[in-house]
Design a protein around this motif. Structure first.
Motif: not given
Length: 271
Positions: A44-67
């Motif tokens: 999870v690429d976090n935004a600055p804290t004040h943006q997190l409090l406003q419900g914002k996240v910069e980016k989420v990356r997921v990688a998996g095998r055999s799900l």
């Protein structure tokens, strides 16, 4: 698609009123949607804290095998890569059961499916129920006695071939038939405009005899319309296929997804 939505539902609670968003928290949220997983990594690429409090996240990356999903345990994804654009939730919805998206959710997805897992899926009880509801519209291509018949699919099996071709076998059953009709189909695939999956040069045989082209064309045209992903846009979902590569034993799909905040696909699935 349901697999992607289940992953999204696992991400809905990542942004909390105290602004705590961590890779492990995200991974645990996604693992909660899965019955089994061989390997899973989440960043999870976090935004600055004040943006997190406003419900914002910069980016989420997921990688998996055999799900493997909890809800559909006959679905197994051999490999998954997912990367979202910035996620923005309505601040007033943070901490609630179903947080609300403030802007469209966009993501790139790459999936790898094996022939063995596809056959397990299409032969599962849940999928067979779906097949029983599927009807063939012959468009009058058959004689009068047959064209009003309702055909049910049973015993499906697929085989991946080279050069984006697929071989499929299935039985058709109907009260007017003395015994099931064995159908074998071989066809290529192509993507038109990133959103329409079309069958290419299909060959169809019934009990070993080639089916007349006029009947094949009627069924293929009907299937091509159903495989037009623009049909989903009325429900607030845009899908653009960037890559479809079929080879023996394996199918690879890469796509871009955009889900509008009002889309029914963002409703939290019941687990």
């Amino acid at each position: 698609m349901e697999f992607f939505i289940l992953l999204v539902s696992g991400l809905l609670g990542l942004v909390t009123p105290v602004g705590l968003v961590a890779d492990q928290t995200a991974e645990n949220a996604i693992r909660s949607q899965l019955a089994q997983v061989e390997q899973l990594q989440v960043r999870v690429d976090n935004a600055p804290t004040h943006q997190l409090l406003q419900g914002k996240v910069e980016k989420v990356r997921v990688a998996g095998r055999s799900l493997q999903l909890k809800k559909w345990q006959d679905i197994r994804i051999a490999a998954l890569e997912l990367e979202t654009d910035a996620i923005e939730l309505e601040p007033r919805s943070l901490g609630k059961k179903r947080p609300l998206f403030k802007r469209p959710l966009q993501a790139g997805v790459r999936l790898v499916l094996t022939q063995q897992d596809i056959n397990k899926l299409i032969q599962s009880p849940q999928f067979m129920v779906m097949l029983q509801k599927l009807k063939i519209n012959t468009g009058g291509s058959l004689n009068t006695a047959q064209k009003n018949s309702v055909y049910h699919f049973t015993n499906p099996n697929v085989k991946f071939l080279a050069d984006n071709r697929l071989s499929a076998q299935v039985e058709l059953q109907d009260r007017s038939l003395d015994k099931p009709l064995s159908i074998r189909v071989e066809s290529g695939f192509r993507i038109v405009g990133g959103r329409n999956i079309q069958l290419v040069n299909p060959i169809v045989a019934a009990n070993g005899e080639q089916v007349p082209p006029q009947f094949v064309n009627t069924v293929v045209n009907n299937l091509n319309k159903r495989l037009d992903l623009s049909n989903l846009e009325g429900d607030g979902l845009q899908v653009r296929i960037l890559k479809l590569n079929m080879k023996p034993e394996e199918l690879e799909i890469a796509a871009f997804l955009r889900v509008e905040p009002s889309s029914r696909f963002l409703e939290t699935p019941s687990l």
